[in-house]
Motif scaffolding. Structure first.
Motif, PDB file in Angstrom:
ATOM      1  N   TYR B  36      41.941  36.231  40.176  1.00 55.12           N
ATOM      2  CA  TYR B  36      43.192  36.961  40.005  1.00 55.12           C
ATOM      3  C   TYR B  36      42.877  38.299  39.332  1.00 55.12           C
ATOM      4  O   TYR B  36      41.930  38.423  38.565  1.00 55.12           O
ATOM      5  N   GLN B  38      44.727  41.146  36.782  1.00 55.55           N
ATOM      6  CA  GLN B  38      45.863  41.326  35.883  1.00 55.55           C
ATOM      7  C   GLN B  38      45.849  42.737  35.309  1.00 55.55           C
ATOM      8  O   GLN B  38      44.884  43.131  34.660  1.00 55.55           O
ATOM      9  N   GLY B  41      50.427  44.353  30.842  1.00 57.17           N
ATOM     10  CA  GLY B  41      51.870  44.131  30.850  1.00 57.17           C
ATOM     11  C   GLY B  41      52.390  43.447  32.100  1.00 57.17           C
ATOM     12  O   GLY B  41      53.613  43.339  32.283  1.00 57.17           O
ATOM     13  N   LYS B  42      51.501  42.984  32.956  1.00 58.96           N
ATOM     14  CA  LYS B  42      51.905  42.323  34.206  1.00 58.96           C
ATOM     15  C   LYS B  42      51.361  40.906  34.256  1.00 58.96           C
ATOM     16  O   LYS B  42      50.441  40.540  33.511  1.00 58.96           O
ATOM     17  N   GLY B  43      51.909  40.100  35.151  1.00 59.93           N
ATOM     18  CA  GLY B  43      51.355  38.782  35.397  1.00 59.93           C
ATOM     19  C   GLY B  43      50.154  38.877  36.319  1.00 59.93           C
ATOM     20  O   GLY B  43      49.976  39.875  37.029  1.00 59.93           O
ATOM     21  N   PRO B  44      49.298  37.859  36.328  1.00 60.20           N
ATOM     22  CA  PRO B  44      48.146  37.859  37.241  1.00 60.20           C
ATOM     23  C   PRO B  44      48.588  37.926  38.704  1.00 60.20           C
ATOM     24  O   PRO B  44      49.602  37.354  39.085  1.00 60.20           O
ATOM     25  N   PHE B  46      47.196  37.246  42.601  1.00 51.67           N
ATOM     26  CA  PHE B  46      46.205  36.490  43.340  1.00 51.67           C
ATOM     27  C   PHE B  46      45.324  37.392  44.193  1.00 51.67           C
ATOM     28  O   PHE B  46      45.794  38.317  44.851  1.00 51.67           O
ATOM     29  N   LEU B  87      40.492  37.723  36.331  1.00 53.36           N
ATOM     30  CA  LEU B  87      40.525  36.351  35.827  1.00 53.36           C
ATOM     31  C   LEU B  87      39.991  35.396  36.880  1.00 53.36           C
ATOM     32  O   LEU B  87      40.357  35.484  38.060  1.00 53.36           O
TER      33      LEU B  87
END
Lengths: 116, 109
Positions: B36, B38, B41-44, B46, B87
């Motif tokens: 992932y 990231q 300030g954001k979500g991971p 895909f 990640l």
């Protein structure tokens, strides 16, 4: 909506207050996950829902943490009597695969909780 | 205990300087290994799923590979917009996806 929506984006709580964080997953997604992400760390699993059933809550750090998804759609993560160590970003993710499967997780932008 | 370890913690590259990120894992019954991206300030977001040793996947300047104990994310001729935290995560036989701490990549123009 087009993606996973979380609210509030930012929450400041005084120690001892209760907080509720909301997640609106992608429509039709069976699986919903909550993760906790501390600064500089990767997300840590908290709990998993398949539709309305909470099938795994092994990651919840204490009995002050409670999650629900009563109608198999929107989910709420509640933290009672917040402590400073609860300060983190809480991420919600959804997936069309049962159990997350080996499909991708779609994450929201997170709710950043700061406990003073 | 299932575990994911990523190295290095941070990587600074010049634009165009290719490199690799490492992910070592121990898991009982690997169902999938994920990468992932990231942004702050954001979500991971895909990138890839790899299922078995020897598998490779590519997307633009990124290529992910998998062995029985490691995965590599190769970045070819990176650009500043590739700067992010990458990640690595694994899924075991249960419901959990277990994430590493990430590699923070900085690409300078």
């Amino acid at each position: 909506g087009a993606g996973v929506s979380q609210s509030p984006r930012y929450k400041v709580a005084k120690r001892g207050q209760d907080v509720a964080l909301r997640c609106d997953p992608i429509s039709g997604h069976v699986s919903l996950f909550w993760y906790q992400q501390a600064l500089g760390q990767g997300p840590e699993f908290l709990t998993y829902f398949q539709n309305e059933a909470q099938l795994d809550k092994s990651g919840l750090p204490s009995d002050r943490f409670f999650a629900e998804r009563p109608e198999g759609s929107v989910s709420t993560l509640k933290i009672q009597r917040t402590q400073q160590e609860d300060s983190a970003v809480y991420l919600c993710a959804s997936s069309s695969a049962v159990g997350g499967g080996t499909g991708e997780l779609f994450f929201g932008e997170g709710s950043r909780l700061t406990v003073l | 205990e299932d575990q994911v370890t990523q190295s290095p913690e941070a990587l600074r590259l010049q634009e165009g300087e290719s490199s690799s990120l490492n992910c070592s894992y121990t898991v009982s019954g690997l169902r999938g290994l994920f990468w992932y991206r990231q942004d702050p300030g954001k979500g991971p977001e895909f990138l890839f799923t790899l299922y078995s040793a020897g598998e490779e996947k590519e997307k633009e300047r990124l290529k992910a590979t998998l062995t029985k104990k490691e995965s590599f994310l190769h970045i070819t001729a990176p650009k500043p917009e590739d700067s992010a935290t990458y990640l690595c995560a694994v899924q075991d036989g249960g419901f959990k996806t277990i994430f590493g701490a990430g590699t923070r990549l900085f690409v300078k123009a």
